[in-house]
Design a protein around this motif. Structure first.
Motif: not given
Length: 232
Positions: A14, A17-19, A21-24, A26, A45, A50, A218
């Motif tokens: 995780t 990001g600007n908005a 936490p982003v879960e990269i 999972k 993406g 990663s 995803d």
């Protein structure tokens, strides 16, 4: 039963990001065997690069575990990780990452010098010859074509005889002819040094040459298949 060279259990990543936490990634569970060639494929993406970075200790998992060659990478500090990578892993990036102020020979010798090898330049010269660049040893990256720069990057990754070779889109910046040449060199390095090869690719012909292909979507493993069948 032989221990896997790389083993992930519910590995998560995780990032902020600007908005928020982003879960990269999972919850990735995956084993890679000694000498295996594993291809990581999937849409942009999906988490391929990663995942490769987690396996190489270049990103630190925020959950689960990542083991390589019997070591728990999640338990090592940055200095210990750097030492572990230096002695055991070679990494090839899409964008080469050569040092512009160093010649091809000097670039290849860098990891050996960091290890304190007395014969760093002799071994670097031999590795450059193995990728067909012995006549370009004194040239700087700006004087080399993209294909030649990627050959230098391959030589640098292989010169320490790493147990694990990681490649992130190694043919992504190259035309078809150079891309095929780099593919042949990658698999040649695996055969010559007995390394375990893990690569990220969008190229079906490169994935087809792998022993096994893992499809990501995803941030999760969607499917696994033998290389040839997966590319069809």
């Amino acid at each position: 039963m032989t221990e896997p060279v790389v083993s992930l259990r519910e590995a998560r990543l995780t990032l902020m990001g600007n908005a928020g936490p982003v879960e990269i990634l999972k919850g990735i569970t995956l084993d890679v065997a000694q000498g295996e060639t594993l291809g990581l494929v999937g849409p942009s993406g999906s988490g391929k690069s990663s995942l490769l970075m987690l396996m190489g200790g270049l990103e630190r998992a925020t959950g689960g575990s990542v083991r390589a060659l019997g070591r728990d990478l999640t338990a090592l500090d940055e200095d210990a990780l750097a030492r572990f990578r230096r002695g055991n892993m070679g990494v090839v990036f899409q964008s080469f990452h050569l040092i512009p102020t160093m010649t091809a020979l000097e670039n290849v010798a860098v990891p050996l010098e960091l290890m304190g090898a007395k014969d760093a330049f002799e071994r670097a010269a031999a590795e450059l010859a193995a990728v067909g660049l012995e006549k370009r040893a004194g040239h700087y990256p700006a004087q080399l074509s993209g294909g030649e720069q990627q050959r230098v990057a391959l030589a640098r990754a292989a010169v320490t005889r790493p147990a694990i070779l990681l490649a992130d889109e190694p043919t992504g910046n190259l035309d078809g002819r150079n891309g095929r040449a780099i593919m042949d060199l990658l698999f040649g390095l695996r055969d010559r040094h007995g390394a375990t090869l893990i690569l990220v690719t969008h190229a079906p012909e490169l994935a087809a040459r792998c022993d096994r292909v893992v499809h990501l979507a995803d941030g999760r493993i969607e499917d696994e298949a033998a290389g040839q069948r997966a590319a069809e």
